[in-house]
Write a protein that holds these residues in place. Sequence first.
Motif, PDB file in Angstrom:
ATOM      1  N   GLY A 194       3.663  -4.640   0.707  1.00  0.00           N
ATOM      2  CA  GLY A 194       2.834  -5.723   0.212  1.00  0.00           C
ATOM      3  C   GLY A 194       2.271  -6.579   1.324  1.00  0.00           C
ATOM      4  N   GLY A 195       2.658  -6.270   2.549  1.00  0.00           N
ATOM      5  CA  GLY A 195       2.191  -7.019   3.706  1.00  0.00           C
ATOM      6  C   GLY A 195       1.606  -6.107   4.746  1.00  0.00           C
ATOM      7  N   ASP A 196       2.294  -5.997   5.880  1.00  0.00           N
ATOM      8  CA  ASP A 196       1.718  -5.309   7.035  1.00  0.00           C
ATOM      9  C   ASP A 196       2.516  -4.083   7.456  1.00  0.00           C
ATOM     10  OD1 ASP A 196      -0.480  -5.406   8.860  1.00  0.00           O
ATOM     11  OD2 ASP A 196       0.921  -5.952  10.448  1.00  0.00           O
ATOM     12  N   ARG A 197       3.391  -3.572   6.575  1.00  0.00           N
ATOM     13  CA  ARG A 197       4.203  -2.414   6.955  1.00  0.00           C
ATOM     14  C   ARG A 197       4.071  -1.306   5.905  1.00  0.00           C
ATOM     15  NH1 ARG A 197      10.241  -3.789   7.523  1.00  0.00           N
ATOM     16  NH2 ARG A 197       9.821  -4.625   5.420  1.00  0.00           N
ATOM     17  N   CYS A 198       4.158  -0.066   6.384  1.00  0.00           N
ATOM     18  CA  CYS A 198       4.209   1.079   5.480  1.00  0.00           C
ATOM     19  C   CYS A 198       5.301   2.031   5.956  1.00  0.00           C
ATOM     20  CB  CYS A 198       2.867   1.800   5.404  1.00  0.00           C
ATOM     21  SG  CYS A 198       2.438   2.793   6.852  1.00  0.00           S
ATOM     22  N   VAL A 199       5.749   2.884   5.049  1.00  0.00           N
ATOM     23  CA  VAL A 199       6.802   3.860   5.348  1.00  0.00           C
ATOM     24  C   VAL A 199       6.170   5.204   5.674  1.00  0.00           C
ATOM     25  CG1 VAL A 199       8.765   5.156   4.446  1.00  0.00           C
ATOM     26  CG2 VAL A 199       8.480   2.747   3.852  1.00  0.00           C
ATOM     27  N   LEU A 200       6.556   5.774   6.810  1.00  0.00           N
ATOM     28  CA  LEU A 200       6.182   7.142   7.152  1.00  0.00           C
ATOM     29  C   LEU A 200       7.450   7.927   7.453  1.00  0.00           C
ATOM     30  CD1 LEU A 200       3.115   6.598   9.535  1.00  0.00           C
ATOM     31  CD2 LEU A 200       3.104   6.956   7.058  1.00  0.00           C
ATOM     32  N   GLY A 201       7.462   9.179   7.085  1.00  0.00           N
ATOM     33  CA  GLY A 201       8.638  10.013   7.328  1.00  0.00           C
ATOM     34  C   GLY A 201       8.252  11.341   7.930  1.00  0.00           C
ATOM     35  N   ARG A 202       9.257  12.127   8.281  1.00  0.00           N
ATOM     36  CA  ARG A 202       9.018  13.446   8.849  1.00  0.00           C
ATOM     37  C   ARG A 202      10.066  14.425   8.345  1.00  0.00           C
ATOM     38  NH1 ARG A 202       8.627  15.224  13.294  1.00  0.00           N
ATOM     39  NH2 ARG A 202      10.357  16.657  13.421  1.00  0.00           N
ATOM     40  N   GLN A 203       9.652  15.674   8.229  1.00  0.00           N
ATOM     41  CA  GLN A 203      10.561  16.756   7.884  1.00  0.00           C
ATOM     42  C   GLN A 203      10.933  17.527   9.144  1.00  0.00           C
ATOM     43  OE1 GLN A 203       9.373  19.177   4.546  1.00  0.00           O
ATOM     44  NE2 GLN A 203       8.192  17.499   3.638  1.00  0.00           N
ATOM     45  N   ALA A 204      12.056  18.198   9.091  1.00  0.00           N
ATOM     46  CA  ALA A 204      12.569  18.882  10.278  1.00  0.00           C
ATOM     47  C   ALA A 204      11.654  20.010  10.740  1.00  0.00           C
ATOM     48  CB  ALA A 204      13.966  19.424   9.995  1.00  0.00           C
ATOM     49  N   VAL A 205      10.866  20.607   9.824  1.00  0.00           N
ATOM     50  CA  VAL A 205      10.012  21.742  10.200  1.00  0.00           C
ATOM     51  C   VAL A 205       8.763  21.296  10.941  1.00  0.00           C
ATOM     52  CG1 VAL A 205      10.788  23.175   8.288  1.00  0.00           C
ATOM     53  CG2 VAL A 205       8.796  21.685   7.984  1.00  0.00           C
ATOM     54  N   ARG A 286       0.688  -2.034  10.682  1.00  0.00           N
ATOM     55  CA  ARG A 286      -0.709  -1.662  10.885  1.00  0.00           C
ATOM     56  C   ARG A 286      -1.062  -1.676  12.369  1.00  0.00           C
ATOM     57  NH1 ARG A 286      -1.850  -4.471   5.850  1.00  0.00           N
ATOM     58  NH2 ARG A 286      -3.025  -3.095   4.448  1.00  0.00           N
ATOM     59  N   GLU A 287      -0.575  -2.678  13.076  1.00  0.00           N
ATOM     60  CA  GLU A 287      -0.907  -2.792  14.496  1.00  0.00           C
ATOM     61  C   GLU A 287      -0.368  -1.605  15.276  1.00  0.00           C
ATOM     62  OE1 GLU A 287      -0.377  -5.919  18.245  1.00  0.00           O
ATOM     63  OE2 GLU A 287       0.417  -6.411  16.262  1.00  0.00           O
ATOM     64  N   GLU A 288       0.848  -1.171  14.965  1.00  0.00           N
ATOM     65  CA  GLU A 288       1.419  -0.015  15.658  1.00  0.00           C
ATOM     66  C   GLU A 288       0.573   1.237  15.424  1.00  0.00           C
ATOM     67  OE1 GLU A 288       6.224  -0.633  15.858  1.00  0.00           O
ATOM     68  OE2 GLU A 288       5.326  -0.226  13.898  1.00  0.00           O
ATOM     69  N   LEU A 289       0.120   1.431  14.183  1.00  0.00           N
ATOM     70  CA  LEU A 289      -0.686   2.604  13.876  1.00  0.00           C
ATOM     71  C   LEU A 289      -2.081   2.485  14.467  1.00  0.00           C
ATOM     72  CD1 LEU A 289       0.339   3.158  10.147  1.00  0.00           C
ATOM     73  CD2 LEU A 289       1.165   4.381  12.151  1.00  0.00           C
ATOM     74  N   ARG A 290      -2.593   1.274  14.517  1.00  0.00           N
ATOM     75  CA  ARG A 290      -3.958   1.061  15.007  1.00  0.00           C
ATOM     76  C   ARG A 290      -4.063   1.257  16.516  1.00  0.00           C
ATOM     77  NH1 ARG A 290      -4.593  -3.810  13.107  1.00  0.00           N
ATOM     78  NH2 ARG A 290      -5.424  -3.147  11.098  1.00  0.00           N
ATOM     79  N   ASP A 291      -3.053   0.775  17.259  1.00  0.00           N
ATOM     80  CA  ASP A 291      -3.170   0.816  18.730  1.00  0.00           C
ATOM     81  C   ASP A 291      -2.407   1.963  19.378  1.00  0.00           C
ATOM     82  OD1 ASP A 291      -0.498   0.078  18.767  1.00  0.00           O
ATOM     83  OD2 ASP A 291      -0.887  -2.004  19.317  1.00  0.00           O
ATOM     84  N   GLY A 292      -1.858   2.873  18.547  1.00  0.00           N
ATOM     85  CA  GLY A 292      -1.223   4.056  19.107  1.00  0.00           C
ATOM     86  C   GLY A 292       0.231   3.899  19.486  1.00  0.00           C
ATOM     87  N   ARG A 293       0.856   2.780  19.133  1.00  0.00           N
ATOM     88  CA  ARG A 293       2.278   2.602  19.429  1.00  0.00           C
ATOM     89  C   ARG A 293       3.173   3.129  18.311  1.00  0.00           C
ATOM     90  NH1 ARG A 293       3.814  -2.295  19.227  1.00  0.00           N
ATOM     91  NH2 ARG A 293       1.903  -3.271  18.463  1.00  0.00           N
ATOM     92  N   GLY A 294       2.567   3.769  17.324  1.00  0.00           N
ATOM     93  CA  GLY A 294       3.326   4.326  16.217  1.00  0.00           C
ATOM     94  C   GLY A 294       3.786   5.744  16.513  1.00  0.00           C
ATOM     95  N   ASP A 310      -5.431   6.071   7.126  1.00  0.00           N
ATOM     96  CA  ASP A 310      -6.578   5.409   7.761  1.00  0.00           C
ATOM     97  C   ASP A 310      -7.136   4.294   6.890  1.00  0.00           C
ATOM     98  OD1 ASP A 310      -6.372   7.002   9.986  1.00  0.00           O
ATOM     99  OD2 ASP A 310      -7.982   8.372   9.423  1.00  0.00           O
ATOM    100  N   ARG A 311      -7.229   4.525   5.594  1.00  0.00           N
ATOM    101  CA  ARG A 311      -7.761   3.484   4.711  1.00  0.00           C
ATOM    102  C   ARG A 311      -6.806   2.293   4.615  1.00  0.00           C
ATOM    103  NH1 ARG A 311     -10.261   5.291  -0.836  1.00  0.00           N
ATOM    104  NH2 ARG A 311     -10.905   3.103  -0.683  1.00  0.00           N
ATOM    105  N   TRP A 312      -5.497   2.562   4.660  1.00  0.00           N
ATOM    106  CA  TRP A 312      -4.540   1.447   4.632  1.00  0.00           C
ATOM    107  C   TRP A 312      -4.605   0.651   5.940  1.00  0.00           C
ATOM    108  CZ3 TRP A 312      -0.139   0.215   7.498  1.00  0.00           C
ATOM    109  CH2 TRP A 312       0.626  -0.849   6.986  1.00  0.00           C
ATOM    110  N   VAL A 313      -4.680   1.343   7.062  1.00  0.00           N
ATOM    111  CA  VAL A 313      -4.779   0.652   8.346  1.00  0.00           C
ATOM    112  C   VAL A 313      -6.029  -0.244   8.392  1.00  0.00           C
ATOM    113  CG1 VAL A 313      -5.192   1.002  10.821  1.00  0.00           C
ATOM    114  CG2 VAL A 313      -3.436   2.340   9.655  1.00  0.00           C
ATOM    115  N   ASP A 314      -7.111   0.220   7.776  1.00  0.00           N
ATOM    116  CA  ASP A 314      -8.350  -0.546   7.749  1.00  0.00           C
ATOM    117  C   ASP A 314      -8.341  -1.676   6.718  1.00  0.00           C
ATOM    118  OD1 ASP A 314      -9.415   0.969   9.775  1.00  0.00           O
ATOM    119  OD2 ASP A 314     -10.561   2.278   8.452  1.00  0.00           O
ATOM    120  N   GLY A 315      -7.249  -1.824   5.987  1.00  0.00           N
ATOM    121  CA  GLY A 315      -7.141  -2.885   5.002  1.00  0.00           C
ATOM    122  C   GLY A 315      -7.831  -2.593   3.679  1.00  0.00           C
ATOM    123  N   GLU A 316      -8.222  -1.343   3.442  1.00  0.00           N
ATOM    124  CA  GLU A 316      -8.914  -1.001   2.203  1.00  0.00           C
ATOM    125  C   GLU A 316      -7.954  -0.759   1.051  1.00  0.00           C
ATOM    126  OE1 GLU A 316     -11.488   2.297   2.854  1.00  0.00           O
ATOM    127  OE2 GLU A 316     -12.382   1.459   4.669  1.00  0.00           O
TER     128      GLU A 316
END
Length: 318
Positions: A194-205, A286-294, A310-316
Motif C-alpha cells: 500500500g506504500g512503497d514496497r512490493c514482494v518479489l521471489g525466486r524459485q531454485a530453478v 520502488r527506489e531499489e527497483l528504479r535505480d538498480g539496487r534491487g 514496470d507499471r508499479w515502479v512508475d506509480g501506475e
Amino acid sequence: MSVPPGGSTPEDVVTRGAWPAGTPRTTGVVPVLSRSAHDRDHLGRSLPDPTRGRPVRVLTVDERRTVPVGEGPDGPALVWDEQPELPLGAVYLGEADGVPYAAVRGERALTVNGRPVDSWSGLRELGADLGDLDAGLLAEAIGILEWHERARFSPLSGAATTIERAGWVQRDPVTGTELFPRTDPAVIMLVHDGGDRCVLGRQAVWPPGRYSVLAGFVEPGESAEGAVAREVMEEVGLAVTDVRYVSSQPWPFPQSLMLGFVARAVGEDTLRLDPTEIEEARWFTREELRDGRGPEALPPPVSIARHLIDRWVDGELA
C-alpha cells in the motif's frame, strides 16, 4: 502451485542465462504478447477452404518452438512461406489486409521459399521485438500447434482424433465428441504494502539473482481473485486485500493464459516461505527497483511479470 517466469508451466524449465540482467523496460499499457493486428476469422474456419482461394502465408514452427526470422531495417520479422493454397496439416490463423495466414510444424532450413533465414528463434526471444501483426500471429501459432502436439488422442476413448475446422477442432471418432483447444488460467500478481514496497521471489530453478512476482494456476471451482489470495498465502504467508485485475497475456508454454493482478498485503508483513515453491523472497522498494539496487535480474519485457513490475515502479498501479 507456482509457475515459472512469466507464467509458463513446469515443463517449460528455465535454463541458466535465459533471463539476463539489464533487459529493457516494457512500454505501453498492454503486455507485449497481448498485441494483435489480425482477424482470427472464426467463421472462415468452417469453410472447406478458409483461404477462399487466395494465396496463403505459412509459418513453419519446428519441434523446439522456433520460427524463421529475417533481420530488417526495422528489426526482426517472421519469414513467411508464400503458398498457393493451405498446405495439408496447416492450421489456419486468420487474415490481415486480405491476406490469409497459417502455421505448420516443420524442419529448420536456411531459406524459406527462396528467402534467406537469418535465424530460428522462439517467442521468448522475439516477442518484444516483433511488430503487432507478427507478434499476435506467432503467439497464436505456438499455442494452437502445442495443443495439437499434446492432444492427439481423445481423453474420452483414447482413440486418435481427426482434425476439423482448419485445425481448430479435434473429433473423437468413437464418441463423435468435438474437442476444442485448451487454455489453462493462471494468476500472476504483484503484491505491495500500500506504500512503497512490493514482494518479489525466486524459485531454485532460476538463474542466481533473478526475482519476479508471484504466480500460480487457478484451481477447479476457484475464482481468479481467490487464486491470488490463496497463492500469496501459500507461497509467502501474506494475507492480501484489494485484489485488482490489471491485464492478461497469453503464454503458450504450452497453454496458459496469465491473468495479471495487483494485491495489497494486510497484517503481519513477515514473509513465511513455502520451501517447495519459493527459494527466496523479500520486500523491495520502488527506489531499489528504479535505480538498480534491487535484484540482479528481472523478467524480460516479453513477460507480463515485467509489465506489472514496470507499471508499479512508475506509480501506475497501487
